[in-house]
Structures are given as structure tokens and as C-alpha cells.
Design a protein around this motif. Structure first.
Motif, mmCIF file in Angstrom:
data_model
loop_
_atom_site.group_PDB
_atom_site.id
_atom_site.type_symbol
_atom_site.label_atom_id
_atom_site.label_comp_id
_atom_site.label_asym_id
_atom_site.label_seq_id
_atom_site.Cartn_x
_atom_site.Cartn_y
_atom_site.Cartn_z
ATOM 1 N N LYS A 48 46.102 41.635 42.506
ATOM 2 C CA LYS A 48 46.792 41.898 41.241
ATOM 3 C C LYS A 48 46.140 43.103 40.555
ATOM 4 C CE LYS A 48 47.873 39.735 36.790
ATOM 5 N NZ LYS A 48 47.753 38.517 35.966
ATOM 6 N N GLY A 49 46.977 44.064 40.115
ATOM 7 C CA GLY A 49 46.462 45.265 39.472
ATOM 8 C C GLY A 49 46.247 46.424 40.415
ATOM 9 N N ALA A 50 46.482 46.200 41.724
ATOM 10 C CA ALA A 50 46.295 47.269 42.706
ATOM 11 C C ALA A 50 47.503 48.201 42.729
ATOM 12 C CB ALA A 50 46.079 46.678 44.094
ATOM 13 N N VAL A 51 47.276 49.392 43.275
ATOM 14 C CA VAL A 51 48.320 50.411 43.375
ATOM 15 C C VAL A 51 48.487 50.815 44.833
ATOM 16 C CG1 VAL A 51 48.837 52.845 42.912
ATOM 17 C CG2 VAL A 51 48.114 51.349 41.054
ATOM 18 N N SER A 52 49.732 50.982 45.242
ATOM 19 C CA SER A 52 50.041 51.557 46.549
ATOM 20 C C SER A 52 50.956 52.751 46.325
ATOM 21 C CB SER A 52 50.731 50.528 47.451
ATOM 22 O OG SER A 52 51.132 51.127 48.679
ATOM 23 N N LEU A 53 50.494 53.936 46.715
ATOM 24 C CA LEU A 53 51.267 55.165 46.554
ATOM 25 C C LEU A 53 51.941 55.474 47.882
ATOM 26 C CD1 LEU A 53 51.879 57.549 44.579
ATOM 27 C CD2 LEU A 53 49.967 58.745 45.672
ATOM 28 N N ILE A 54 53.261 55.596 47.883
ATOM 29 C CA ILE A 54 54.030 55.773 49.116
ATOM 30 C C ILE A 54 54.760 57.111 49.077
ATOM 31 C CG2 ILE A 54 55.893 54.833 50.531
ATOM 32 C CD1 ILE A 54 55.184 52.075 49.405
ATOM 33 N N ASP A 55 54.571 57.900 50.123
ATOM 34 C CA ASP A 55 55.213 59.204 50.254
ATOM 35 C C ASP A 55 56.616 59.000 50.827
ATOM 36 O OD1 ASP A 55 56.014 61.787 50.754
ATOM 37 O OD2 ASP A 55 54.218 62.356 51.887
ATOM 38 N N LEU A 56 57.644 59.290 50.053
ATOM 39 C CA LEU A 56 59.026 59.077 50.498
ATOM 40 C C LEU A 56 59.509 60.159 51.456
ATOM 41 C CD1 LEU A 56 60.653 57.864 47.162
ATOM 42 C CD2 LEU A 56 59.723 56.502 49.039
ATOM 43 N N ILE A 91 49.236 71.103 40.645
ATOM 44 C CA ILE A 91 48.818 69.844 41.246
ATOM 45 C C ILE A 91 48.660 70.037 42.748
ATOM 46 C CG2 ILE A 91 49.896 68.419 39.479
ATOM 47 C CD1 ILE A 91 52.189 67.887 41.390
ATOM 48 N N ALA A 92 47.962 69.100 43.375
ATOM 49 C CA ALA A 92 47.699 69.182 44.809
ATOM 50 C C ALA A 92 49.002 69.126 45.603
ATOM 51 C CB ALA A 92 46.781 68.040 45.227
ATOM 52 N N THR A 93 48.951 69.654 46.823
ATOM 53 C CA THR A 93 50.129 69.640 47.687
ATOM 54 C C THR A 93 50.621 68.221 47.925
ATOM 55 O OG1 THR A 93 49.333 71.631 48.799
ATOM 56 C CG2 THR A 93 51.025 70.362 49.925
ATOM 57 N N GLU A 94 49.681 67.268 48.061
ATOM 58 C CA GLU A 94 50.032 65.872 48.229
ATOM 59 C C GLU A 94 49.258 65.036 47.215
ATOM 60 O OE1 GLU A 94 49.334 64.608 52.189
ATOM 61 O OE2 GLU A 94 50.709 66.048 53.096
ATOM 62 N N LEU A 95 49.923 64.053 46.615
ATOM 63 C CA LEU A 95 49.232 63.143 45.718
ATOM 64 C C LEU A 95 48.315 62.224 46.532
ATOM 65 C CD1 LEU A 95 51.992 61.991 43.192
ATOM 66 C CD2 LEU A 95 50.610 64.064 43.191
ATOM 67 N N ALA A 96 47.274 61.743 45.902
ATOM 68 C CA ALA A 96 46.332 60.879 46.608
ATOM 69 C C ALA A 96 45.801 59.804 45.676
ATOM 70 C CB ALA A 96 45.170 61.706 47.157
ATOM 71 N N TRP A 97 45.691 58.579 46.213
ATOM 72 C CA TRP A 97 45.069 57.455 45.514
ATOM 73 C C TRP A 97 44.630 56.458 46.568
ATOM 74 C CZ3 TRP A 97 43.512 56.924 40.649
ATOM 75 C CH2 TRP A 97 43.129 55.658 40.201
ATOM 76 N N PRO A 98 43.410 55.944 46.500
ATOM 77 C CA PRO A 98 42.958 54.972 47.512
ATOM 78 C C PRO A 98 43.892 53.769 47.552
ATOM 79 C CG PRO A 98 41.121 55.705 46.136
ATOM 80 C CD PRO A 98 42.362 56.213 45.484
ATOM 81 N N ARG A 99 44.477 53.528 48.713
ATOM 82 C CA ARG A 99 45.470 52.465 48.789
ATOM 83 C C ARG A 99 44.839 51.117 48.458
ATOM 84 N NH1 ARG A 99 50.217 53.215 50.534
ATOM 85 N NH2 ARG A 99 49.613 55.041 51.765
ATOM 86 N N GLY A 100 45.430 50.422 47.503
ATOM 87 C CA GLY A 100 44.933 49.122 47.100
ATOM 88 C C GLY A 100 43.926 49.162 45.978
ATOM 89 N N ALA A 101 43.528 50.365 45.547
ATOM 90 C CA ALA A 101 42.580 50.462 44.433
ATOM 91 C C ALA A 101 43.314 50.200 43.120
ATOM 92 C CB ALA A 101 41.935 51.843 44.402
ATOM 93 N N PRO A 102 42.634 49.622 42.130
ATOM 94 C CA PRO A 102 43.287 49.370 40.839
ATOM 95 C C PRO A 102 43.405 50.647 40.020
ATOM 96 C CG PRO A 102 41.005 48.699 40.747
ATOM 97 C CD PRO A 102 41.257 49.108 42.166
ATOM 98 N N ASP A 103 44.335 50.646 39.093
ATOM 99 C CA ASP A 103 44.478 51.737 38.128
ATOM 100 C C ASP A 103 44.779 51.081 36.785
ATOM 101 O OD1 ASP A 103 45.216 53.843 36.484
ATOM 102 O OD2 ASP A 103 46.323 54.909 38.032
ATOM 103 N N GLU A 104 43.769 50.995 35.933
ATOM 104 C CA GLU A 104 43.924 50.302 34.649
ATOM 105 C C GLU A 104 44.938 50.994 33.743
ATOM 106 O OE1 GLU A 104 40.147 49.769 32.823
ATOM 107 O OE2 GLU A 104 39.368 48.466 34.408
#
Length: 263
Positions: A48-56, A91-104
Motif C-alpha cells: 500500500k502506497g507503492a508506485v508503479s510507473l508504466i511506459d505506454l 526533463i529526462a528522455t525517459e521518466l524513472a522511479w524505482p518500481r514499487g517504491a512509495p511516493d508520499e
């Protein structure tokens, strides 16, 4: 996106586009798989509270093997580049976020948006303002937009401030988006929001709320309409929401204010 049962099979890949889906998990979800173009890139769970960033643009396919409750945000690459341009950065060519890391921060946006999605809150300008702020957060935290490159925006020109206030007064009881008002002023939504605040000292949705409360006070004083009718006439979704906003802004409930005004 919510289900009390696991999904059968895997999802169908959406059409490729320069965009992202940001999934914020509202409950623990233990059994997930994600593939990009047929290659598995993740297997595991999300707290709960985790983030998954998906490249469409990567032909994503997902499998969810348990019940889930997910708030999804759609972010086009062009809208993020617009944010970066308005702030004088890139901004960067591709967005990045550790998969499953929280983002308050995303969690805070979620708490504010969920009442709207469940029909317990109705203020389009407020939602627009939240989403503009959300885009800026993603551009900064996920796209590396450097805060030290942000430009300070000036206020509205006199004609722009006059036109914005005219539109808000004309349609204060209905739906009015920031994008519509910004377009009439020849500005992007982000630029308009910053400039309006610099000129007036408040965000557009707060200025509109003040206008609605002033009209509600007039009706409470001069008319015998019910509180429910006054709420609708002033652009509030229901009487309970009207009462909360009125009490917060005046320090009195609508009924108490009406009684005091008629003494």
C-alpha cells in the motif's frame, strides 16, 4: 481501478504512445507481473502506497493475480514537456522511479482526489489545480526537472485578470475548468494559475469558492430557499459539501449564519 477478485489472464497491450501510466496502490497487492514487448520486467508485489510507473510506448502487458485497488494517472509526454518548458527546464528522455517504491506526495494527491472520484466532492477548478501540481511533481521527481531552473512567473495583464474574473462570475454556479479560462487569456493552464495567484493572492479555485460563498450569503439573507437549493444554485455539488466549505470560510454553518443575518 478496483476489483474484489483477481483478473483472469493478462491485459491486452494498449496502442503505443508517448505517455505513461502511474499506478498508486491503495492496498497491498502481492501477485503482479509486467512485460514490455514480450519481456518480463517485473514479478512480485506492491505494498500500500507503492508506485508503479508504466511506459505506454513499450507495449506493456500486466497480470494481476489478486484483488486490487489502484488509482491510475495518465501522463502524456507532451504535457510533461509543456511543464518543463514553462519552468525553463528540460526533463529526462525517459521518466524513472524505482518500481514499487512509495511516493508520499502522490499519496497526498490520491487522498485529495478520491472524494471527487467517489462523488463526495465537486469543484472542477480545484481538481484542475491538483492535477497541474501533480504534473509538476512528476516532471521534477520522475523526470529530473531541476528546481533551480524554474522561472518566476509574472502576474496577469489587466485585461487578462478582468477577463478571467468575468468568466468565473458568469459561470460560478457551473463547471469551469482552468484550461477554459486560461485559453481565454491566451495562456497555458500552468502559467495562468501561477499568474492568477500572483495577481490576486489566491489560487483560481479559492477565488471561485469565495465568490460562491458571497452569493450564498446573499441568498441566505434575502431569500427563503432551502439550504439544498442554495447549495445547487451556488455551484456546490450537495448540501453537505456546501456546509463544510461555508463553515470553513465563515466560521458559522449556513443555518446559523442565516439566523444571525435575520436578527
Amino acid at each position: 481501478m478496483r476489483s474484489a477478485q483477481p483478473l483472469e489472464g493478462s491485459s491486452i497491450p494498449p496502442p503505443r504512445e508517448r505517455a505513461y501510466s502511474l499506478a498508486f496502490y491503495l492496498r497491498d497487492s502481492a501477485d503482479h507481473e509486467l512485460w514490455y514487448a514480450g519481456k518480463r520486467v517485473y514479478q512480485g508485489g506492491y505494498a500500500k502506497g507503492a508506485v508503479s510507473l508504466i511506459d505506454l510506448d513499450a507495449e506493456p502487458v500486466a497480470r494481476i493475480g489478486n484483488p486490487f485497488d489502484i488509482l491510475q494517472f495518465y501522463l502524456s509526454r507532451s504535457c510533461l514537456e509543456e511543464v518543463a518548458d514553462e519552468h525553463g527546464g528540460r526533463i529526462a528522455t525517459e521518466l524513472a522511479w524505482p518500481r514499487g517504491a512509495p511516493d508520499e506526495t502522490v499519496g497526498t494527491f490520491a487522498k485529495l482526489l478520491i472524494p471527487t472520484l467517489e462523488g463526495r466532492f465537486a469543484n472542477p477548478l480545484f481538481v484542475d489545480h491538483l492535477m497541474l501540481a501533480f504534473r509538476t511533481h512528476v516532471a521534477h521527481a520522475y523526470g529530473g526537472l531541476a528546481s533551480n531552473r524554474l522561472r518566476t512567473a509574472g502576474g496577469l495583464a489587466a485585461w487578462q485578470e478582468r477577463r478571467a474574473k468575468e468568466l468565473l462570475r458568469e459561470r460560478f454556479a457551473g463547471d469551469m475548468s482552468i484550461a477554459e479560462v486560461a485559453r481565454e487569456c491566451g495562456l497555458s493552464p500552468n502559467h495562468f494559475t501561477r499568474a492568477f495567484r500572483r495577481s490576486t493572492g489566491v489560487q483560481p479555485h479559492r477565488w471561485l469558492s469565495k465568490l460562491r460563498i458571497e452569493e450564498a450569503q446573499r441568498l441566505l439573507r434575502d431569500a427563503d430557499s432551502s439550504l439544498a437549493d442554495i447549495a445547487l444554485a451556488c455551484g456546490f455539488g450537495d448540501q453537505s459539501y456546501f456546509t463544510r466549505v461555508f463553515t470553513r470560510m465563515t466560521g458559522m454553518s449556513p443555518g446559523a449564519w442565516r439566523r444571525a443575518a435575520k436578527l
